[in-house]
Design a protein around this motif. Sequence first.
Motif, short mmCIF file in Angstrom:
data_model
loop_
_atom_site.label_atom_id
_atom_site.label_comp_id
_atom_site.label_asym_id
_atom_site.label_seq_id
_atom_site.Cartn_x
_atom_site.Cartn_y
_atom_site.Cartn_z
N VAL A 263 -13.20 -1.60 16.66
CA VAL A 263 -12.20 -0.54 16.81
C VAL A 263 -10.82 -1.12 17.12
O VAL A 263 -9.82 -0.81 16.44
CB VAL A 263 -12.61 0.45 17.91
N MET A 264 -10.75 -1.95 18.15
CA MET A 264 -9.45 -2.44 18.62
C MET A 264 -8.91 -3.60 17.79
O MET A 264 -7.69 -3.77 17.69
CB MET A 264 -9.56 -2.86 20.09
N GLY A 265 -9.80 -4.41 17.21
CA GLY A 265 -9.35 -5.58 16.47
C GLY A 265 -9.22 -5.38 14.97
O GLY A 265 -8.50 -6.13 14.31
N SER A 387 -11.07 11.64 28.73
CA SER A 387 -11.73 11.96 27.46
C SER A 387 -12.75 10.89 27.09
O SER A 387 -13.84 11.22 26.58
CB SER A 387 -10.69 12.11 26.35
N ILE A 388 -12.40 9.62 27.34
CA ILE A 388 -13.34 8.54 27.03
C ILE A 388 -14.61 8.69 27.86
O ILE A 388 -15.73 8.54 27.36
CB ILE A 388 -12.68 7.17 27.30
N VAL A 389 -14.45 8.98 29.15
CA VAL A 389 -15.60 9.15 30.04
C VAL A 389 -16.46 10.34 29.60
O VAL A 389 -17.69 10.27 29.61
CB VAL A 389 -15.13 9.35 31.50
N ILE A 390 -15.80 11.41 29.18
CA ILE A 390 -16.52 12.63 28.80
C ILE A 390 -17.21 12.49 27.45
O ILE A 390 -18.39 12.85 27.28
CB ILE A 390 -15.56 13.84 28.76
N PHE A 391 -16.50 11.92 26.45
CA PHE A 391 -17.00 11.95 25.08
C PHE A 391 -17.87 10.75 24.68
O PHE A 391 -18.66 10.86 23.74
CB PHE A 391 -15.82 12.04 24.10
N THR A 392 -17.73 9.60 25.36
CA THR A 392 -18.50 8.41 24.95
C THR A 392 -20.01 8.65 24.97
O THR A 392 -20.70 8.25 24.02
CB THR A 392 -18.13 7.20 25.82
N PRO A 393 -20.55 9.26 26.01
CA PRO A 393 -22.01 9.51 25.99
C PRO A 393 -22.44 10.44 24.86
O PRO A 393 -23.61 10.44 24.45
CB PRO A 393 -22.27 10.17 27.36
N GLY A 396 -20.36 8.31 21.20
CA GLY A 396 -20.33 6.85 21.14
C GLY A 396 -18.93 6.29 20.96
O GLY A 396 -17.96 6.76 21.59
N ILE A 397 -18.78 5.30 20.09
CA ILE A 397 -17.51 4.60 19.90
C ILE A 397 -16.44 5.52 19.33
O ILE A 397 -15.23 5.26 19.48
CB ILE A 397 -17.70 3.37 18.98
N ASN A 398 -16.83 6.61 18.68
CA ASN A 398 -15.85 7.57 18.15
C ASN A 398 -15.02 8.22 19.25
O ASN A 398 -13.97 8.81 18.98
CB ASN A 398 -16.57 8.67 17.35
N SER A 399 -15.48 8.10 20.49
CA SER A 399 -14.77 8.73 21.61
C SER A 399 -13.37 8.16 21.78
O SER A 399 -12.45 8.89 22.17
CB SER A 399 -15.55 8.53 22.91
N ILE A 400 -13.20 6.88 21.48
CA ILE A 400 -11.87 6.29 21.66
C ILE A 400 -10.88 6.87 20.66
O ILE A 400 -9.68 7.02 20.96
CB ILE A 400 -11.92 4.74 21.55
N ILE A 401 -11.34 7.24 19.47
CA ILE A 401 -10.46 7.84 18.47
C ILE A 401 -10.05 9.24 18.90
O ILE A 401 -8.86 9.59 18.89
CB ILE A 401 -11.17 7.90 17.10
N VAL A 402 -11.03 10.06 19.31
CA VAL A 402 -10.74 11.41 19.77
C VAL A 402 -9.82 11.37 20.99
O VAL A 402 -8.84 12.12 21.08
CB VAL A 402 -12.05 12.15 20.11
N SER A 403 -10.13 10.49 21.93
CA SER A 403 -9.34 10.40 23.16
C SER A 403 -7.93 9.92 22.88
O SER A 403 -6.96 10.44 23.46
CB SER A 403 -10.03 9.43 24.14
N PHE A 404 -7.80 8.96 21.99
CA PHE A 404 -6.48 8.43 21.64
C PHE A 404 -5.64 9.50 20.96
O PHE A 404 -4.44 9.65 21.24
CB PHE A 404 -6.65 7.22 20.72
N PHE A 405 -6.27 10.28 20.09
CA PHE A 405 -5.56 11.36 19.40
C PHE A 405 -5.05 12.40 20.40
O PHE A 405 -3.90 12.83 20.34
CB PHE A 405 -6.49 12.02 18.37
N LEU A 406 -5.91 12.83 21.32
CA LEU A 406 -5.53 13.82 22.31
C LEU A 406 -4.40 13.31 23.20
O LEU A 406 -3.44 14.03 23.49
CB LEU A 406 -6.73 14.21 23.17
N SER A 407 -4.51 12.05 23.60
CA SER A 407 -3.50 11.45 24.48
C SER A 407 -2.15 11.33 23.80
O SER A 407 -1.11 11.76 24.34
CB SER A 407 -3.98 10.07 24.94
N MET A 408 -2.12 10.75 22.60
CA MET A 408 -0.86 10.56 21.87
C MET A 408 -0.21 11.89 21.50
O MET A 408 1.01 12.03 21.54
CB MET A 408 -1.10 9.74 20.60
N THR A 409 -1.04 12.86 21.15
CA THR A 409 -0.51 14.18 20.80
C THR A 409 0.15 14.84 22.00
O THR A 409 1.25 15.40 21.89
CB THR A 409 -1.63 15.09 20.27
#
Length: 504
Positions: A263-265, A387-393, A396-409
């Motif tokens: 994801v990050m690299g 969001s990462i804490v809530i959505f990761t379980p 999974g790894i898709n949580s960082i995308i959802v969380s990043f979108f919500l945060s940046m928006t």
Amino acid sequence: MKSIFKAVAIVTIFSVITRALGFLFRIFISRKLGAEGLGLFQIATSILGIFMTLVSSGLPLTTAKLVSKYEANNELKKRNQAVASALIIALALSVLSSFVIVLLKNVWKIVLADNRAVEILIILIPSIAFSAIYAVFRGALWGQNDYFNCGLTELLEQIFRFALTFFMLLNATDLFVATKNSAYAFNLTCLLSALMTIVIYFRKSKLSFRKGEYKNVLKSALPVTGVRLSNSLVQPLTSLIIPSMLILSGYTRAEAVASYGVVMGMTFPLLFVPMSVIGSISMVLIPSISSMMSKNDYSSIEENINKSINVSVFISAIFIPLYLSVGDLIGIVLFDNVMSGVLLQISAICVLPITLCNLTGSILNALSLEGKSFLNYILGSVVLIASIVIFTPIIGINSIIVSFFLSMTLISLLNLSKIKKKIPNFNLNIINLTMKYSLIITPSSLIGHFISNIMLNFFPVLISGVIGGSIAIILVLSLIKTFNLYDVSAFLDMIKRKRKSKQI
């Protein structure tokens, strides 16, 4: 002073070439290190980034401001004192940072939960001082409006890193040895970059250590450093939280580190490609807002802001359908990794929030609203971590995308609201504009994806991706032109008008 048009062109050309080399480098290193090795390097540099931010974030901007101010007033002695003072402060901070990393070595072992990442972090310590030197002298060149050498140093830095890393990994077979060698190559790159900026600076300037400008430097640098330091703290937090949450969700440690590395690299760097253009616009156009504020020229400020935001939305509208339509194929072609491509398709929605967040943050800084920008970022960061804490379980790894979108928006919308309060006539409806673009991007992306899948039956992945992606982009541009959502010539005309006004 160089015209805005020429400056934007210079910065953009260098930025595009530099980022292109950067992606080639990431393709190379991802193949040599693999997802796990890349993940280890990302985890180590997430901690290093905190100290890098401390010594080389606020100081370049501060140095540029002071150098520009003193050169405009022909106070060359004060200019030399300002650069010397910034250099001493940067070196002092880098020495302090190095000691902190070494003294807290056992703490990092607990925090990072991987001794290999800690070893890489220790290897990277020299890069802090080298980067501090590079940042100060590059800031001085920026203040002298030497955009050519600013761009050149960044380009050569990328070339140095590519060449040195290639050489260091040439015969490395063990994953951890290869990762450590990449860290050594990074140190050498930072050293060569620092030496290069020193040589360029001393060709026409010098330093003066008498009666330093320490107070002025610190007064200007501390607020900017505070904002960017807070920004850099988010990455190590995510590098700790995400793998841990993935492990709790059933991933093995190797799978968690590898997923984070993908994801990050691999995926996220592609999302920042539009910043090659947006960044150059911010660097050249946005600082002019400060001088307009001193003249209460709100009409010109509004024009600059509107044009900058519109061009950022337009550029995002080109990349989003490309990633949506053939992102899966891009991951295979560039990184030979299916997961990175699928994640790129999902994360394409983050492109617009990323560009708006960066651009509006720069605008707030130009409007002397750094404190508001800092507060907005803190709120966005809270949303990101929660969001990462809530959505990761759950995902999974898709949580960082959802969380990043919500945060940046959230940050983008908050920044825009602060701009609107500061500039009375600013009335850009970003939500309405985004909805219009979405109605164009969605069908174009679907058609491009459908065609690329058909082409896979007849052509290799690369050709199929080029065909599908090109069709998606052509459709988007045609619809934008048809519905008159954006006129590129209008932005270029604005730049040319500014150029002529400066020549009069």
